[in-house]
Design a protein around this motif. Structure first.
Motif, PDB file in Angstrom:
ATOM      1  N   ASN A   1       0.826  -1.210   0.000  1.00 13.69           N
ATOM      2  CA  ASN A   1       0.000   0.000   0.000  1.00 13.69           C
ATOM      3  C   ASN A   1       0.855   1.253   0.000  1.00 13.69           C
ATOM      4  OD1 ASN A   1      -3.107  -0.244   0.263  1.00 13.69           O
ATOM      5  ND2 ASN A   1      -2.287  -2.005   1.355  1.00 13.69           N
TER       6      ASN A   1
ATOM      7  N   TYR B   1       0.964   4.075  -3.323  1.00 10.68           N
ATOM      8  CA  TYR B   1       0.777   5.526  -3.279  1.00 10.68           C
ATOM      9  C   TYR B   1       2.124   6.255  -3.313  1.00 10.68           C
ATOM     10  CZ  TYR B   1      -4.075   4.504  -2.298  1.00 10.68           C
ATOM     11  OH  TYR B   1      -5.371   4.050  -2.405  1.00 10.68           O
TER      12      TYR B   1
ATOM     13  N   GLU C   1       2.869  10.144  -3.696  1.00  6.01           N
ATOM     14  CA  GLU C   1       2.717  11.071  -2.583  1.00  6.01           C
ATOM     15  C   GLU C   1       3.984  11.191  -1.735  1.00  6.01           C
ATOM     16  OE1 GLU C   1      -0.758  10.089  -0.344  1.00  6.01           O
ATOM     17  OE2 GLU C   1      -2.097  10.550  -1.996  1.00  6.01           O
TER      18      GLU C   1
ATOM     19  N   LYS D   1      -7.575   7.422   0.591  1.00  2.92           N
ATOM     20  CA  LYS D   1      -6.809   6.271   0.105  1.00  2.92           C
ATOM     21  C   LYS D   1      -7.586   4.994   0.355  1.00  2.92           C
ATOM     22  CE  LYS D   1      -2.330   8.250   1.101  1.00  2.92           C
ATOM     23  NZ  LYS D   1      -1.118   8.122   1.906  1.00  2.92           N
ATOM     24  N   LYS D   2      -7.612   4.149  -0.643  1.00  2.48           N
ATOM     25  CA  LYS D   2      -8.210   2.830  -0.492  1.00  2.48           C
ATOM     26  C   LYS D   2      -7.105   1.863  -0.114  1.00  2.48           C
ATOM     27  CE  LYS D   2     -10.717  -0.813  -2.650  1.00  2.48           C
ATOM     28  NZ  LYS D   2     -11.162  -1.497  -3.807  1.00  2.48           N
ATOM     29  N   ARG D   3      -7.331   1.070   0.914  1.00  2.00           N
ATOM     30  CA  ARG D   3      -6.346   0.065   1.309  1.00  2.00           C
ATOM     31  C   ARG D   3      -6.430  -1.109   0.355  1.00  2.00           C
ATOM     32  NH1 ARG D   3      -2.285   1.239   4.513  1.00  2.00           N
ATOM     33  NH2 ARG D   3      -2.253  -0.882   5.201  1.00  2.00           N
TER      34      ARG D   3
ATOM     35  N   SER E   1      -2.778  13.501  -2.966  1.00  2.00           N
ATOM     36  CA  SER E   1      -4.138  13.251  -3.409  1.00  2.00           C
ATOM     37  C   SER E   1      -5.133  13.817  -2.405  1.00  2.00           C
ATOM     38  CB  SER E   1      -4.370  11.748  -3.550  1.00  2.00           C
ATOM     39  OG  SER E   1      -5.708  11.495  -3.865  1.00  2.00           O
TER      40      SER E   1
END
Length: 92
Positions: A9, A13, A16, A76-78, A72
């Motif tokens: 995860n 991302y 970022e 956030k989607k895990r 973003s």
């Protein structure tokens, strides 16, 4: 969530993160692969590391020195390694 999924995860991302944070994450990923974590978790994480490895190499070689992290505004989607079954398929 497993340690492998947590690392995945964080890699997912990557846009970022600063270059320094990415290289720190790279060290954590290397430590994970050298640890006594389950081989199955190592294999699952390893399947997703090609792009991450290329970005880390580009940073070390100076190709991304002017890169700016993109924060973003969306939640956030895990992500998980397990297949998620859509809720509408579970109803019956």
């Amino acid at each position: 969530m497993s340690r492998a999924e947590d690392l995945f995860n964080r890699c997912y991302y990557i846009n970022e993160l600063t270059n320094e944070e990415i290289l720190e994450l790279e060290k954590e990923v290397e430590d994970f692969f050298q640890s006594d974590e389950p081989e199955e978790d190592k294999e699952k994480l390893g399947e997703h590391m090609e792009n991450f490895d290329m970005i880390c190499s580009a940073i070390r070689e100076g190709g991304l020195e002017n890169r700016v992290p993109i924060k973003s505004t969306e939640p956030k989607k895990r992500m998980t390694f397990e297949l998620e079954i859509p809720k509408f398929l579970l109803k019956k």
